[in-house]
Design a protein around this motif. Structure first.
Motif, PDB file in Angstrom:
ATOM      1  N   GLY A  94       0.792  -1.223   0.000  1.00  8.35           N
ATOM      2  CA  GLY A  94       0.000   0.000   0.000  1.00  8.35           C
ATOM      3  C   GLY A  94       0.820   1.267   0.000  1.00  8.35           C
ATOM      4  O   GLY A  94       0.261   2.360  -0.044  1.00  8.35           O
ATOM      5  N   GLU A  95       2.162   1.168   0.033  1.00 11.10           N
ATOM      6  CA  GLU A  95       3.032   2.336   0.011  1.00 11.10           C
ATOM      7  C   GLU A  95       3.681   2.464  -1.360  1.00 11.10           C
ATOM      8  O   GLU A  95       3.785   1.487  -2.100  1.00 11.10           O
ATOM      9  CB  GLU A  95       4.153   2.204   1.053  1.00 11.10           C
ATOM     10  CG  GLU A  95       3.686   2.144   2.482  1.00 11.10           C
ATOM     11  CD  GLU A  95       4.844   1.941   3.463  1.00 11.10           C
ATOM     12  OE1 GLU A  95       6.003   1.798   3.003  1.00 11.10           O
ATOM     13  OE2 GLU A  95       4.592   1.923   4.664  1.00 11.10           O
ATOM     14  N   THR A  96       4.119   3.665  -1.668  1.00  4.83           N
ATOM     15  CA  THR A  96       4.966   3.881  -2.837  1.00  4.83           C
ATOM     16  C   THR A  96       6.176   4.690  -2.396  1.00  4.83           C
ATOM     17  O   THR A  96       6.178   5.300  -1.320  1.00  4.83           O
ATOM     18  CB  THR A  96       4.232   4.645  -3.961  1.00  4.83           C
ATOM     19  OG1 THR A  96       3.766   5.892  -3.453  1.00  4.83           O
ATOM     20  CG2 THR A  96       3.068   3.831  -4.518  1.00  4.83           C
ATOM     21  N   VAL A  97       7.209   4.663  -3.228  1.00  5.43           N
ATOM     22  CA  VAL A  97       8.428   5.421  -2.971  1.00  5.43           C
ATOM     23  C   VAL A  97       8.896   5.980  -4.311  1.00  5.43           C
ATOM     24  O   VAL A  97       8.716   5.342  -5.351  1.00  5.43           O
ATOM     25  CB  VAL A  97       9.508   4.527  -2.315  1.00  5.43           C
ATOM     26  CG1 VAL A  97       9.963   3.404  -3.248  1.00  5.43           C
ATOM     27  CG2 VAL A  97      10.701   5.334  -1.840  1.00  5.43           C
ATOM     28  N   SER A  98       9.468   7.180  -4.291  1.00  7.24           N
ATOM     29  CA  SER A  98       9.984   7.755  -5.535  1.00  7.24           C
ATOM     30  C   SER A  98      11.355   7.156  -5.838  1.00  7.24           C
ATOM     31  O   SER A  98      12.053   6.661  -4.952  1.00  7.24           O
ATOM     32  CB  SER A  98      10.087   9.278  -5.433  1.00  7.24           C
ATOM     33  OG  SER A  98      11.138   9.638  -4.540  1.00  7.24           O
ATOM     34  N   TYR A  99      11.735   7.225  -7.109  1.00  6.49           N
ATOM     35  CA  TYR A  99      13.075   6.784  -7.502  1.00  6.49           C
ATOM     36  C   TYR A  99      14.132   7.548  -6.713  1.00  6.49           C
ATOM     37  O   TYR A  99      15.117   6.971  -6.247  1.00  6.49           O
ATOM     38  CB  TYR A  99      13.283   7.007  -9.009  1.00  6.49           C
ATOM     39  CG  TYR A  99      12.445   6.115  -9.880  1.00  6.49           C
ATOM     40  CD1 TYR A  99      12.904   4.851 -10.264  1.00  6.49           C
ATOM     41  CD2 TYR A  99      11.193   6.524 -10.334  1.00  6.49           C
ATOM     42  CE1 TYR A  99      12.134   4.032 -11.077  1.00  6.49           C
ATOM     43  CE2 TYR A  99      10.414   5.709 -11.146  1.00  6.49           C
ATOM     44  CZ  TYR A  99      10.889   4.467 -11.512  1.00  6.49           C
ATOM     45  OH  TYR A  99      10.120   3.651 -12.307  1.00  6.49           O
ATOM     46  N   GLN A 100      13.905   8.865  -6.544  1.00  9.85           N
ATOM     47  CA  GLN A 100      14.848   9.707  -5.812  1.00  9.85           C
ATOM     48  C   GLN A 100      14.983   9.256  -4.360  1.00  9.85           C
ATOM     49  O   GLN A 100      16.091   9.094  -3.851  1.00  9.85           O
ATOM     50  CB  GLN A 100      14.378  11.165  -5.861  1.00  9.85           C
ATOM     51  CG  GLN A 100      15.220  12.115  -5.014  1.00  9.85           C
ATOM     52  CD  GLN A 100      16.614  12.319  -5.577  1.00  9.85           C
ATOM     53  OE1 GLN A 100      16.755  12.690  -6.738  1.00  9.85           O
ATOM     54  NE2 GLN A 100      17.642  12.084  -4.772  1.00  9.85           N
ATOM     55  N   HIS A 101      13.851   9.049  -3.702  1.00 10.78           N
ATOM     56  CA  HIS A 101      13.905   8.658  -2.293  1.00 10.78           C
ATOM     57  C   HIS A 101      14.508   7.264  -2.128  1.00 10.78           C
ATOM     58  O   HIS A 101      15.261   7.017  -1.175  1.00 10.78           O
ATOM     59  CB  HIS A 101      12.508   8.726  -1.675  1.00 10.78           C
ATOM     60  CG  HIS A 101      12.510   8.520  -0.188  1.00 10.78           C
ATOM     61  ND1 HIS A 101      13.294   9.263   0.664  1.00 10.78           N
ATOM     62  CD2 HIS A 101      11.852   7.631   0.593  1.00 10.78           C
ATOM     63  CE1 HIS A 101      13.105   8.853   1.916  1.00 10.78           C
ATOM     64  NE2 HIS A 101      12.238   7.854   1.892  1.00 10.78           N
ATOM     65  N   LEU A 102      14.233   6.362  -3.051  1.00  9.42           N
ATOM     66  CA  LEU A 102      14.824   5.027  -2.973  1.00  9.42           C
ATOM     67  C   LEU A 102      16.342   5.092  -3.151  1.00  9.42           C
ATOM     68  O   LEU A 102      17.087   4.379  -2.472  1.00  9.42           O
ATOM     69  CB  LEU A 102      14.191   4.093  -4.008  1.00  9.42           C
ATOM     70  CG  LEU A 102      14.628   2.633  -3.979  1.00  9.42           C
ATOM     71  CD1 LEU A 102      14.447   2.011  -2.592  1.00  9.42           C
ATOM     72  CD2 LEU A 102      13.861   1.828  -5.019  1.00  9.42           C
ATOM     73  N   ALA A 103      16.813   5.977  -4.025  1.00 13.08           N
ATOM     74  CA  ALA A 103      18.260   6.175  -4.170  1.00 13.08           C
ATOM     75  C   ALA A 103      18.866   6.650  -2.855  1.00 13.08           C
ATOM     76  O   ALA A 103      19.921   6.161  -2.418  1.00 13.08           O
ATOM     77  CB  ALA A 103      18.544   7.181  -5.286  1.00 13.08           C
TER      78      ALA A 103
ATOM     79  N   ASN B 191      22.833   6.391  -2.000  1.00  8.71           N
ATOM     80  CA  ASN B 191      23.437   7.234  -3.031  1.00  8.71           C
ATOM     81  C   ASN B 191      22.361   8.130  -3.647  1.00  8.71           C
ATOM     82  O   ASN B 191      21.750   7.768  -4.652  1.00  8.71           O
ATOM     83  CB  ASN B 191      24.111   6.386  -4.108  1.00  8.71           C
ATOM     84  CG  ASN B 191      24.926   7.222  -5.070  1.00  8.71           C
ATOM     85  OD1 ASN B 191      24.811   8.440  -5.112  1.00  8.71           O
ATOM     86  ND2 ASN B 191      25.764   6.557  -5.856  1.00  8.71           N
ATOM     87  N   PRO B 192      22.124   9.309  -3.064  1.00  7.88           N
ATOM     88  CA  PRO B 192      21.032  10.176  -3.513  1.00  7.88           C
ATOM     89  C   PRO B 192      21.123  10.604  -4.977  1.00  7.88           C
ATOM     90  O   PRO B 192      20.126  10.977  -5.577  1.00  7.88           O
ATOM     91  CB  PRO B 192      21.143  11.402  -2.598  1.00  7.88           C
ATOM     92  CG  PRO B 192      22.013  11.001  -1.471  1.00  7.88           C
ATOM     93  CD  PRO B 192      22.855   9.866  -1.930  1.00  7.88           C
ATOM     94  N   ARG B 193      22.324  10.550  -5.559  1.00 10.91           N
ATOM     95  CA  ARG B 193      22.483  10.999  -6.949  1.00 10.91           C
ATOM     96  C   ARG B 193      22.279   9.868  -7.962  1.00 10.91           C
ATOM     97  O   ARG B 193      22.388  10.096  -9.161  1.00 10.91           O
ATOM     98  CB  ARG B 193      23.854  11.631  -7.126  1.00 10.91           C
ATOM     99  CG  ARG B 193      23.987  12.920  -6.325  1.00 10.91           C
ATOM    100  CD  ARG B 193      25.276  13.610  -6.589  1.00 10.91           C
ATOM    101  NE  ARG B 193      26.388  12.780  -6.098  1.00 10.91           N
ATOM    102  CZ  ARG B 193      27.633  13.199  -5.999  1.00 10.91           C
ATOM    103  NH1 ARG B 193      27.946  14.419  -6.382  1.00 10.91           N
ATOM    104  NH2 ARG B 193      28.573  12.415  -5.550  1.00 10.91           N
ATOM    105  N   ALA B 194      21.982   8.685  -7.492  1.00 12.03           N
ATOM    106  CA  ALA B 194      21.918   7.515  -8.381  1.00 12.03           C
ATOM    107  C   ALA B 194      20.485   7.184  -8.809  1.00 12.03           C
ATOM    108  O   ALA B 194      20.097   6.015  -8.857  1.00 12.03           O
ATOM    109  CB  ALA B 194      22.565   6.319  -7.701  1.00 12.03           C
ATOM    110  N   VAL B 195      19.706   8.203  -9.158  1.00 11.49           N
ATOM    111  CA  VAL B 195      18.308   7.988  -9.528  1.00 11.49           C
ATOM    112  C   VAL B 195      18.201   7.110 -10.776  1.00 11.49           C
ATOM    113  O   VAL B 195      17.379   6.194 -10.842  1.00 11.49           O
ATOM    114  CB  VAL B 195      17.583   9.339  -9.738  1.00 11.49           C
ATOM    115  CG1 VAL B 195      16.151   9.125 -10.200  1.00 11.49           C
ATOM    116  CG2 VAL B 195      17.606  10.140  -8.436  1.00 11.49           C
ATOM    117  N   ARG B 196      19.053   7.375 -11.766  1.00 15.23           N
ATOM    118  CA  ARG B 196      19.007   6.561 -12.984  1.00 15.23           C
ATOM    119  C   ARG B 196      19.399   5.112 -12.698  1.00 15.23           C
ATOM    120  O   ARG B 196      18.858   4.183 -13.299  1.00 15.23           O
ATOM    121  CB  ARG B 196      19.919   7.152 -14.052  1.00 15.23           C
ATOM    122  CG  ARG B 196      19.420   8.485 -14.559  1.00 15.23           C
ATOM    123  CD  ARG B 196      20.315   8.974 -15.646  1.00 15.23           C
ATOM    124  NE  ARG B 196      19.640   8.756 -16.919  1.00 15.23           N
ATOM    125  CZ  ARG B 196      19.969   9.350 -18.022  1.00 15.23           C
ATOM    126  NH1 ARG B 196      20.994  10.167 -18.056  1.00 15.23           N
ATOM    127  NH2 ARG B 196      19.298   9.119 -19.125  1.00 15.23           N
TER     128      ARG B 196
END
Length: 197
Positions: free
Chosen positions: A126-135, A140-145
């Motif tokens: 029931g939760e979601t997370v953004s690519y940015q937050h998961l990075a 590694n906050p800069r590793a969105v890709r």
């Protein structure tokens, strides 16, 4: 019986004798493969449109192959049971332990492995997370890709819930290279309390 050959550092993978069980699910046919040590892959074949709930509000998940004839090990059978629970009522799948996972990507120490383990351990039903937050969560906050790449290479969708990773800008984002976006929308709705798949 299939024998998988691995690359350098994958000796245990090359020794695995994998079995495959096919299931008819609300998402169409799913193939689950694994060895005695655990589940290696889950493939969503996308051969039908996602199903509606029946009159009782449940979804069916039926085994196509006879697990005894396939010679499936205990972790593969446990995965089948987990998937049945998940499609019947995702809240029922919260309690039982997940099947053991044995794909080499999940046992390594790469950033992709770290991302997939973080997603598995930290993002709940029931939760979601953004690519940015998961990075950020994976260190590694800069590793969105790179997070997006890890989602594309996830060998066990549904067990490791890459469908719960969404863009910061909103919307559900891409799933299975964009071919499965309708499945992602269905899965997110299915997991919401009182959600309709």
């Amino acid at each position: 019986m299939k024998r998988r050959r691995g690359g350098r550092g994958r000796e245990s993978e090359s020794q695995c004798t994998q079995k495959t069980i096919s299931l008819q699910t609300p998402l169409g046919t799913i193939q689950v493969s694994g060895c005695e040590a655990g589940v290696h892959t889950i493939r969503l074949l996308m051969d039908v449109a996602p199903a509606e709930r029946n009159d009782q509000g449940h979804m069916s998940c039926e085994v196509i192959d006879d697990p005894a004839a396939v010679g499936a090990g205990p972790e593969l059978l446990h995965c089948v049971d987990w998937l049945r629970d998940y499609f019947s009522d995702p809240r029922a799948a919260r309690g039982p332990r997940l099947p053991q996972l044995h794909h080499p990507t999940l046992r390594g120490d790469s950033f992709s492995s770290q991302v997939l383990r973080t997603l598995l351990q930290e993002v709940r039903f029931g939760e979601t997370v953004s690519y940015q937050h998961l990075a950020e969560m994976a260190g590694n906050p800069r590793a969105v890709r790179a997070v997006g790449g890890a989602m594309r290479r996830n060998p066990v969708p549904l067990l490791i819930p890459c469908h719960r990773v969404v863009p910061s800008s909103g919307g559900s984002g891409s799933y299975m290279g964009g071919r499965g976006n309708h499945l992602k929308v269905w899965l997110l709705a299915h997991e919401r309390p009182g959600g309709e798949g």
